[in-house]
Scaffold this motif. Structure first.
Motif, PDB file in Angstrom:
ATOM      1  N   PRO A 178      66.185   7.350  36.185  1.00  0.00           N
ATOM      2  CA  PRO A 178      66.733   6.075  36.654  1.00  0.00           C
ATOM      3  C   PRO A 178      66.018   4.860  36.050  1.00  0.00           C
ATOM      4  O   PRO A 178      64.801   4.881  35.843  1.00  0.00           O
ATOM      5  CB  PRO A 178      66.516   6.139  38.165  1.00  0.00           C
ATOM      6  CG  PRO A 178      66.426   7.590  38.478  1.00  0.00           C
ATOM      7  CD  PRO A 178      65.750   8.202  37.297  1.00  0.00           C
TER       8      PRO A 178
ATOM      9  N   TYR B  89      62.590   1.575  41.243  1.00  0.00           N
ATOM     10  CA  TYR B  89      62.507   3.039  41.295  1.00  0.00           C
ATOM     11  C   TYR B  89      61.068   3.545  41.236  1.00  0.00           C
ATOM     12  O   TYR B  89      60.701   4.498  41.921  1.00  0.00           O
ATOM     13  CB  TYR B  89      63.327   3.645  40.152  1.00  0.00           C
ATOM     14  CG  TYR B  89      63.060   5.112  39.929  1.00  0.00           C
ATOM     15  CD1 TYR B  89      63.448   6.053  40.875  1.00  0.00           C
ATOM     16  CD2 TYR B  89      62.400   5.554  38.777  1.00  0.00           C
ATOM     17  CE1 TYR B  89      63.191   7.411  40.675  1.00  0.00           C
ATOM     18  CE2 TYR B  89      62.148   6.898  38.574  1.00  0.00           C
ATOM     19  CZ  TYR B  89      62.544   7.822  39.530  1.00  0.00           C
ATOM     20  OH  TYR B  89      62.276   9.146  39.342  1.00  0.00           O
TER      21      TYR B  89
ATOM     22  N   GLY C 220      72.395   4.712  41.595  1.00  0.00           N
ATOM     23  CA  GLY C 220      71.287   4.859  40.667  1.00  0.00           C
ATOM     24  C   GLY C 220      71.693   4.599  39.234  1.00  0.00           C
ATOM     25  O   GLY C 220      72.868   4.719  38.855  1.00  0.00           O
TER      26      GLY C 220
ATOM     27  N   THR D 225      67.423   3.538  43.756  1.00  0.00           N
ATOM     28  CA  THR D 225      68.383   4.636  43.664  1.00  0.00           C
ATOM     29  C   THR D 225      68.297   5.478  44.929  1.00  0.00           C
ATOM     30  O   THR D 225      67.225   5.651  45.513  1.00  0.00           O
ATOM     31  CB  THR D 225      68.138   5.519  42.434  1.00  0.00           C
ATOM     32  OG1 THR D 225      69.141   6.544  42.386  1.00  0.00           O
ATOM     33  CG2 THR D 225      66.771   6.188  42.469  1.00  0.00           C
TER      34      THR D 225
END
Length: 572
Positions: free
Chosen positions: A54, A59, A159, A166
């Motif tokens: 991702p 993230y 995502g 995500t």
């Protein structure tokens, strides 16, 4: 200045913007102007593909997805232990994302228009406040939608779109029900069973935390869960995930003394649900996370998100700072400062509780059912149990016997492990759905004095010809004349063949005059047909002599008797 914004500011000043009710009324007044008067809003999930690596902004701080012991956004948030995560990356790399699955979020509401949620939102959400909050009939957003927005991001945030976060199942589609904003029996039925195509229903809620009292769910709840696991998904059943509860003893009680137990919550102790406890980024119990023999799994969570690490997810936003957890005034538990939080207030680093742990399990269920859509609700429960990761292995609550799966009244069968769940499912033979689930029960009216001398009083329960060779769940229903059941320690002990195992059902605990440990302490509510769920005898045979062990650990007060028991076995 935008004319609508200027008008809103003028009304806020007139109504006294320091008053929370006035803020709420002003915001609700503005909603229909901004959103129009349509009865529904068209939400259509956009095309989505699995992303193995991702690129979402935050993230790297979603340690529950991949924990390398990385530094967190705020220097006040301690790094965790490498590997203390749900092990989802290999599943994404195998091309899975939750696509084709439908998740329901039963909560206070969800901001469906959030930039990271709208791509996965479907039109079938239900706004139970329609007509009073100025929003469309299928729009569950608004000022009340803080908790549900954070929960949804953990499961279904899109995502790989270069923004935000995500979800565990970043292509899963979702619908929302703001049941907690208007909790009626009819709304519960709609939320839990209204859409029969739901794969997994996330429920990060339950009875009030912190009182220590038994709190039964209404009969309508049991009816709805049983209908959902029987009829939904063409007989394969919806998978129901519930938060295990945040009311354990953490605020000055004596060491080893608990307050709430997850089993005291009638919503979390049903055989058709999975109750989830909370584990920190170091792989050990979150102190507030409730113990319970009903617990099925654990997943990851955090503490306050101020001086301790919490969970990063989507946040509610609005026209005042009262919406959401960033900068913090969406809850009195968080200070009004953004020094520890993200500059983009559409996201927060402060979400916690077993409310954060449950949706991680729901996300894994979504991934599992994308790959193996014919699995039943029973299959999913047992696969997750058998594939769970043993965490904090030195903790004294783990029970290890062979045969039998390791079990803990703190962690259930362990922390959810996405990769191992998919591997276990790859060679799985279905247990069938509700129609093939066997049940067997026995009951008795007794007068067993509960010993105060330090020894256990024993009620033998003989089971024969049950037809159940592999237990999936046990339900105990107990009544006692003890004036303060909080003084009782109880255990359930299996027959000696193939091996004897003992699981603690209740330990002595304090009870309070109100929720959240409202003093003074008082005697606990009566044990009258109290339901206790027991998970830890998975795959044990039912036949044989079971022992219910009870003792009163306060010899200075009156004791009482066990007057009634009923035990129900579920399995194959």
């Amino acid at each position: 200045m935008n004319r609508l914004l200027a008008l809103f500011i003028l009304l806020s000043i007139h109504n006294g913007c320091n008053n929370s009710d006035s803020k709420k009324n002003s915001a609700l007044w503005l909603n229909p102007i901004l959103l129009g008067t349509k009865s529904t809003v068209d939400y259509s999930p956009t095309d989505c593909s699995a992303v193995s690596s991702p690129n979402d902004t935050y993230y790297g701080y979603q340690w529950h997805l991949k924990n390398t012991g990385q530094a967190m956004y705020s220097g006040t948030h301690p790094a965790g232990t490498s590997g203390a995560d749900i092990n989802v990356l290999p599943v994404w790399q195998a091309g899975l994302s939750g696509k084709t699955t439908l998740v329901s979020i039963v909560d206070d509401g969800v901001l469906l228009d959030h930039e990271d949620l709208q791509p996965n939102a479907k039109s079938e959400s239900v706004n139970f406040l329609h007509g009073t909050n100025g929003l469309a009939a299928n729009d569950t957003g608004g000022e009340l939608a803080n908790h549900g927005t954070a929960v949804t991001g953990i499961i279904s945030a899109r995502g790989g779109n270069g923004i935000g976060v995500t979800g565990v199942a970043p292509c899963s589609q979702f619908i929302a029900y703001n049941y907690l904003s208007k909790s009626t029996d009819a709304n519960m039925a709609t939320s839990l069973t209204g859409n029969k195509s739901v794969f997994v229903s996330n429920n990060s809620w339950g009875s009030e935390d912190g009182s220590g009292h038994y709190q039964k769910a209404p009969n309508s709840f049991y009816t709805n869960i049983e209908a959902g696991i029987t009829n939904n998904r063409e007989g394969k059943g919806t998978v129901y995930v519930f938060a295990g509860g945040n009311g354990a003893g953490t605020l000055g009680e004596a060491t080893g003394t608990e307050v709430d137990n997850s089993n005291y919550d009638g919503y979390a102790s049903h055989y058709g649900t999975m109750a989830v406890s909370g584990v920190l980024n170091t792989g050990v119990r979150a102190a507030y996370s409730e113990k319970g023999a009903n617990l099925w799994l654990s997943a990851y969570t955090g503490r306050d998100g101020v001086i301790n690490t919490a969970i990063t997810t989507t946040d509610n936003i609005g026209f005042t700072t009262e919406w959401g957890y960033n900068p913090g005034t969406g809850s009195t538990n968080y200070p009004d400062t953004s020094s520890f939080n993200y500059p983009n207030r559409k996201y927060t680093s402060t979400f916690n509780g077993t409310s954060a742990a449950a949706p991680m399990v729901s996300g894994v269920v979504s991934l599992l059912l994308e790959k193996y859509p014919n699995l039943t609700w029973r299959d999913v429960k047992v696969i997750l149990a058998k594939s769970a990761k043993k965490t904090d292995s030195s903790d004294a609550n783990w029970v290890s016997t062979s045969p039998g799966y390791d079990y803990s009244t703190v962690y259930g069968f362990g922390t959810v492990d996405a990769e191992q769940a998919l591997q276990t499912a790859s060679s799985w033979t279905s247990l069938g759905g509700s129609s093939s689930l066997k049940t067997w029960s026995t009951e008795g009216t007794v007068s067993l004095n509960i010993d105060q001398s330090g020894s256990y009083s024993t009620q033998n329960i003989v089971v024969s010809s049950s037809g159940i060779t592999k237990i999936e769940f046990i339900r105990l229903i107990l009544t006692s004349s003890h004036p303060n059941p909080g003084e009782i320690r109880m255990k359930l002990q299996s027959p000696t063949s193939p091996v004897q195992r003992t699981i603690e059902i209740q330990e002595p605990h304090l009870c309070y005059s109100g929720g959240k440990k409202q003093t003074p302490t008082i005697s606990c509510s009566a044990m009258t047909n109290q339901i206790f769920g027991v998970s830890g005898f998975l795959d044990f045979p039912a036949n044989g002599t079971w022992n219910l062990l009870l003792k009163d650990e306060n010899s200075g007060t009156p004791t009482g008797n066990l007057t009634y028991y009923k035990i129900i076995f579920y399995g194959s």
